[in-house]
Write a protein that holds these residues in place. Structure first.
Motif, PDB file in Angstrom:
ATOM      1  N   UNK A 150       0.781  -1.239   0.000  1.00  7.63           N
ATOM      2  CA  UNK A 150       0.000   0.000   0.000  1.00  7.63           C
ATOM      3  C   UNK A 150       0.817   1.297   0.000  1.00  7.63           C
ATOM      4  N   UNK A 151       2.137   1.224  -0.153  1.00  6.05           N
ATOM      5  CA  UNK A 151       2.924   2.458  -0.316  1.00  6.05           C
ATOM      6  C   UNK A 151       2.538   3.116  -1.644  1.00  6.05           C
ATOM      7  N   UNK A 152       2.651   4.420  -1.764  1.00  5.46           N
ATOM      8  CA  UNK A 152       2.186   5.134  -2.961  1.00  5.46           C
ATOM      9  C   UNK A 152       3.158   5.107  -4.143  1.00  5.46           C
ATOM     10  N   UNK A 174      -7.780   3.228 -11.067  1.00  6.68           N
ATOM     11  CA  UNK A 174      -8.752   2.132 -10.990  1.00  6.68           C
ATOM     12  C   UNK A 174      -8.092   0.966 -10.270  1.00  6.68           C
ATOM     13  N   UNK A 175      -8.726   0.479  -9.219  1.00  3.75           N
ATOM     14  CA  UNK A 175      -8.167  -0.582  -8.389  1.00  3.75           C
ATOM     15  C   UNK A 175      -9.254  -1.556  -7.936  1.00  3.75           C
ATOM     16  N   UNK A 176      -8.826  -2.784  -7.628  1.00  6.47           N
ATOM     17  CA  UNK A 176      -9.752  -3.746  -7.024  1.00  6.47           C
ATOM     18  C   UNK A 176      -9.365  -4.078  -5.595  1.00  6.47           C
ATOM     19  N   UNK A 177      -8.107  -3.871  -5.227  1.00  8.18           N
ATOM     20  CA  UNK A 177      -7.634  -4.329  -3.923  1.00  8.18           C
ATOM     21  C   UNK A 177      -7.579  -3.203  -2.892  1.00  8.18           C
ATOM     22  N   UNK A 183      -2.748   2.770  -1.546  1.00  8.35           N
ATOM     23  CA  UNK A 183      -1.597   3.329  -2.263  1.00  8.35           C
ATOM     24  C   UNK A 183      -2.006   4.554  -3.074  1.00  8.35           C
ATOM     25  N   UNK A 184      -3.142   4.461  -3.761  1.00  9.18           N
ATOM     26  CA  UNK A 184      -3.607   5.575  -4.582  1.00  9.18           C
ATOM     27  C   UNK A 184      -3.952   6.792  -3.730  1.00  9.18           C
ATOM     28  N   UNK A 206     -11.906   3.942   1.935  1.00 11.83           N
ATOM     29  CA  UNK A 206     -10.959   4.951   1.449  1.00 11.83           C
ATOM     30  C   UNK A 206     -11.178   5.304  -0.022  1.00 11.83           C
ATOM     31  N   UNK A 207     -11.940   4.495  -0.739  1.00 10.43           N
ATOM     32  CA  UNK A 207     -12.135   4.723  -2.171  1.00 10.43           C
ATOM     33  C   UNK A 207     -12.986   5.965  -2.421  1.00 10.43           C
ATOM     34  N   UNK A 208     -12.717   6.638  -3.529  1.00 12.04           N
ATOM     35  CA  UNK A 208     -13.533   7.792  -3.925  1.00 12.04           C
ATOM     36  C   UNK A 208     -14.930   7.345  -4.300  1.00 12.04           C
ATOM     37  N   UNK A 209     -15.000   6.218  -4.998  1.00 14.12           N
ATOM     38  CA  UNK A 209     -16.273   5.615  -5.384  1.00 14.12           C
ATOM     39  C   UNK A 209     -16.056   4.115  -5.521  1.00 14.12           C
TER      40      UNK A 209
END
Length: 229
Positions: A150-152, A174-177, A183-184, A206-209
């Motif tokens: 999860x580091x950026x 765009x991520x699934x995990x 990280x994002x 934590x996701x925007x959507x």
């Protein structure tokens, strides 16, 4: 309706987001750990999602107390996965979105924890589609990616390699995990999460959507060209 910031560049994770590989990873790892009387639990799967191969092996060996070295586990996992990864299919909506962004002249990149060898294996069936990406950052062996998700690091490296070098806030991931989402966010980017069904709600906060599928994504929400009617 939430207010999203307009973006100019898009960065995609690959496994479980573009390619339907997570079930292949699950089946191969589950088979290996079962030889030692262990079960590949959802909790351990969540911990390894999006991480580099060696980091994944370390988490699995230590979490499940498997009596082999991390190196031995990583080698066996690589061998078993090589047998099946060439069969990976595209996730629903992935090709439609990638082609749309490409033809709309939106710069796109990939930030994957895969090695070059694994990337070539997994994308062989879809080579034409992957040529649409401006660049591909392979975190397992890229010298600029010091720390894995999860580091950026991987997303910051990906943003710097676009021709225009956009600031992080102008990049959409765009991520699934859950590790990828963290990280994002740590990179200062908005992130669209398309998680597997077993991912608990607390890992999505934590996701925007959060979307069930890439088919549900509306580019215009983030100031990108809408899909044609």
């Amino acid at each position: 309706m939430p207010k999203f910031r307009p973006v100019t560049h898009v960065i995609f994770d690959m496994d479980g987001l573009i390619l339907d590989t997570e079930k292949l990873y699950k089946s191969t790892v589950a088979a290996i750990v079962s030889d030692y009387g262990k079960i590949y639990s959802p909790e351990v799967r969540l911990a390894v999602m999006g991480t580099k191969a060696f980091d994944s092996a370390k988490i699995i060996v230590e979490s499940l107390n498997i009596p082999i070295t991390v190196e031995e586990f990583a080698t066996r996992a690589k061998e078993e996965q090589a047998k099946v990864m060439g069969d990976a299919n595209l996730m629903p909506g992935a090709e439609r979105l990638i082609r749309h962004l490409h033809y709309s002249k939106v710069p796109i990149a990939i930030a994957t924890s895969s090695s070059h060898e694994n990337f070539v294996l997994k994308t062989a069936k879809h080579a034409e589609l992957f040529r649409y990406f401006h660049h591909i950052v392979k975190g397992s062996e890229d010298p600029e990616v010091k720390e894995g998700k999860p580091a950026p690091d991987i997303f910051l490296v990906a943003s710097r390699r676009f021709q225009a070098m956009p600031p992080p806030e102008k990049c959409l991931v765009f991520e699934d995990s859950p590790n990828g989402v963290k990280a994002a966010v740590r990179a200062g980017m908005q992130v669209v999460m398309v998680p597997e069904e077993y991912v608990p709600d607390e890992y999505k906060q934590d996701a925007t959507i959060v979307l069930k599928s890439l088919l549900d994504f509306k580019p215009e929400d983030f100031g990108l060209p809408p899909f044609p009617n």
